[in-house]
Design a protein around this motif. Structure first.
Motif, PDB file in Angstrom:
ATOM      1  N   ARG A 170      66.140  10.168 -25.920  1.00  0.00           N
ATOM      2  CA  ARG A 170      66.024   9.964 -27.448  1.00  0.00           C
ATOM      3  C   ARG A 170      66.747   9.043 -27.924  1.00  0.00           C
ATOM      4  O   ARG A 170      68.027   8.856 -27.472  1.00  0.00           O
ATOM      5  CB  ARG A 170      66.344  11.385 -28.350  1.00  0.00           C
ATOM      6  N   GLN A 185      62.822   2.956 -33.448  1.00  0.00           N
ATOM      7  CA  GLN A 185      62.020   4.063 -33.762  1.00  0.00           C
ATOM      8  C   GLN A 185      61.144   4.495 -32.330  1.00  0.00           C
ATOM      9  O   GLN A 185      60.776   3.598 -31.713  1.00  0.00           O
ATOM     10  CB  GLN A 185      61.042   3.851 -35.005  1.00  0.00           C
ATOM     11  N   ARG A 186      61.018   5.514 -32.189  1.00  0.00           N
ATOM     12  CA  ARG A 186      60.245   6.020 -31.034  1.00  0.00           C
ATOM     13  C   ARG A 186      59.064   6.809 -31.559  1.00  0.00           C
ATOM     14  O   ARG A 186      59.140   7.844 -32.237  1.00  0.00           O
ATOM     15  CB  ARG A 186      61.125   6.540 -29.930  1.00  0.00           C
ATOM     16  N   SER A 203      72.414   1.487 -37.196  1.00  0.00           N
ATOM     17  CA  SER A 203      71.658   2.184 -36.053  1.00  0.00           C
ATOM     18  C   SER A 203      72.205   1.907 -34.861  1.00  0.00           C
ATOM     19  O   SER A 203      71.552   2.463 -33.774  1.00  0.00           O
ATOM     20  CB  SER A 203      70.011   1.742 -36.354  1.00  0.00           C
ATOM     21  N   HIS A 256      69.444   7.807 -34.436  1.00  0.00           N
ATOM     22  CA  HIS A 256      68.379   7.985 -35.295  1.00  0.00           C
ATOM     23  C   HIS A 256      69.368   8.374 -36.706  1.00  0.00           C
ATOM     24  O   HIS A 256      69.983   9.209 -36.654  1.00  0.00           O
ATOM     25  CB  HIS A 256      67.517   9.265 -35.217  1.00  0.00           C
ATOM     26  N   THR A 305      66.088  10.649 -32.306  1.00  0.00           N
ATOM     27  CA  THR A 305      64.628  10.069 -32.695  1.00  0.00           C
ATOM     28  C   THR A 305      64.027  11.259 -32.314  1.00  0.00           C
ATOM     29  O   THR A 305      64.194  12.060 -31.248  1.00  0.00           O
ATOM     30  CB  THR A 305      64.237   8.925 -31.955  1.00  0.00           C
ATOM     31  N   PHE A 336      62.707  13.788 -39.038  1.00  0.00           N
ATOM     32  CA  PHE A 336      62.818  12.435 -39.119  1.00  0.00           C
ATOM     33  C   PHE A 336      63.750  11.969 -40.293  1.00  0.00           C
ATOM     34  O   PHE A 336      64.775  11.307 -40.183  1.00  0.00           O
ATOM     35  CB  PHE A 336      61.266  11.799 -39.435  1.00  0.00           C
TER      36      PHE A 336
END
Length: 484
Positions: free
Chosen positions: A406, A117-118, A163, A409, A397, A436
């Motif tokens: 990015r 996650q960012r 992921s 995600h 993300t 998200f």
């Protein structure tokens, strides 16, 4: 005068023929009886090549973008990213997107510093507009596809569990790589349906595939792997031509001899899937020596058609050739064409840094050719019987990775479908305001599979084989809301 040696040879030949018919030939006979609806009742039998119910489509063109397309900068624009750019997610009204319960769909993979996650929101890197009569928002990186948006059903609520880039295989098979190897959607279609053209393979792969994602059939058997194809009339197939010049008659004799020898071997091992696949591949390869080069020879196409696919433009010529070949293959009765764009390493769309330049370049390569494909299929009356799918392994993300990228995600991303039996000009599902989570009409990747199979007239539960019980999530649920 009676020839003793000739009689012995004749008896041996008859015995060999009887052995062939009692072994491999018996399998062929059984398959023909099943195809005609004759066979033992109450026992499992393989598919007979016919759909289970009336189909809406005949063929599929599966377009897969390797690396992970940003849904926010393609088909699900999120202006809130720009409004709250530079703030952490915790500082915005959307802090609950990171609650542990909502993140629990992720399955552990080998960590490599990506797929995280960012937290600091990254603004949109390109503009967008409402396009077509449907008013669907599309990124300015896809101007040609935007002109076709009234033909698309955009699904904005996809999710997956891997992921890392095993998600490429997961989208094709429905299963996480930690579970093992499973047949892909194309293999199931190939397994379930009969041929539309016996001179061409029914499952073709175009583009570069990674080593972990090269096979399709797995427990269905090697006969259901895609046939890799190059867009080169002189050399479209690996080992498609002999090293030396051989006459057509000599080739025919050779293929016949191979068939007999393999048939004798098959009689000894009638359940050996590798032998059956080999025999079928030899016979098909012989027929393909003429049919495949013609299918990928564009000299008969008009200049207007070639330009429609962008063959005159260096930035999209390679992918444009694959799209034109896909149309020609569908036109000639190929059932499933799997096209992977951006192969090599993790995938060309994997924009951990430099997202603006990465996606702008990749979109430039695929936008015009895919739009040209849709337009060309439609004007030839082929789109109503051909499903076109634009998919990718996951999204990217909302937060930034480094200064200008990015990360992977999995919690919400977009795909679209068009063609046979699909309702055009619609959006289905939604992600939240920062892209998200999929929050409305959420769909795991096999829901796309189920939708395609339904439109092809196949019930996936009737394709199961003994000893290989599939999970409910493997089957998925058709997205009825996007069906015409």
């Amino acid at each position: 005068m009676f020839d003793h040696d000739e009689d012995l040879a004749g008896r041996a030949g008859n015995a060999n023929r009887r052995g062939f018919l009692s072994g491999f030939g018996a399998l062929a006979l059984g398959a023909m009886l099943q195809r005609d609806g004759i066979g033992a009742e109450g026992t499992w039998s393989p598919p007979d090549g016919r759909p289970h119910f009336a189909p809406r489509a005949k063929s599929v063109i599966w377009l897969f973008m390797n690396g992970g397309v940003s849904h926010m900068e393609s088909f699900d624009p999120k202006p809130m990213l720009t409004r709250y750019a530079g703030k952490t997610i915790a500082e915005t009204p959307f802090a609950d997107v990171q609650s542990p319960k909502r993140l629990a769909v992720e399955r552990l993979v080998v960590p490599d510093g990506n797929g995280n996650q960012r937290n600091v929101l990254y603004p949109l890197q390109v503009g967008y507009r409402k396009r077509g009569e449907s008013g669907i928002e599309v990124s300015d990186w896809f101007p040609h596809l935007a002109n076709q948006v009234d033909r698309l059903a955009v699904v904005r609520s996809m999710w997956t569990t891997d992921s890392n880039h095993g998600a490429q295989t997961q989208f094709h098979s429905g299963r996480h790589q930690n579970d093992g190897d499973f047949p892909t959607l194309g293999a199931w279609v190939h397994y379930g349906l009969g041929s539309l053209n016996d001179d061409l393979p029914q499952f073709i792969s175009l583009g570069t595939r990674e080593y972990w994602n090269k096979k399709d059939g797995h427990y269905l058997g090697p006969a259901h792997d895609a046939v890799p194809l190059r867009i080169d009339p002189e050399n479209p197939l690996d080992f498609g031509q002999p090293e030396r010049t051989v006459s057509a008659r000599a080739r025919s004799v050779g293929v016949g001899l191979l068939g007999e020898l393999n048939g004798l071997r098959a009689a000894q091992s009638p359940r050996d899937a590798a032998i059956a696949a080999r025999v079928a591949s030899y016979e098909l390869a012989f027929r393909m020596q003429r049919s495949v080069p013609e299918a990928v020879d564009f000299r008969q196409e008009s200049e207007e058609t070639r330009n429609l696919y962008g063959l005159h433009l260096p930035h999209c010529r390679e992918f444009g050739m694959q799209m034109l070949a896909a149309r020609r293959l569908v036109e000639r009765g190929v059932r499933f064409i799997q096209v992977q764009h951006g192969g090599g390493g993790a995938g060309a769309w994997d924009a951990h840094s430099g997202l603006r330049s990465n996606h702008a370049q990749n979109a430039l390569a695929v936008d015009r050719p895919i739009a040209g494909l849709l337009q060309d299929l439609a004007r030839r009356g082929l789109l109503e019987e051909t499903l076109v799918v634009f998919a990718t392994e996951f999204g990217r993300t909302p937060g930034s990775q480094g200064s200008d990228g990015r990360d992977h995600h999995i919690f919400g991303f977009s795909v679209w479908m068009a063609g046979g039996g699909i309702k055009g000009g619609v959006v289905h599902g939604a992600t939240d305001e920062i892209g998200f989570h999929a929050v409305e009409s959420r769909h795991y990747v096999t829901d796309i599979h189920a939708t395609i199979l339904k439109l092809l007239g196949l019930d996936s539960r009737r394709l199961e084989i003994p000893g290989r019980k599939r999970l409910d999530i493997d089957h998925g649920k058709a997205i009825d809301a996007i069906l015409a």
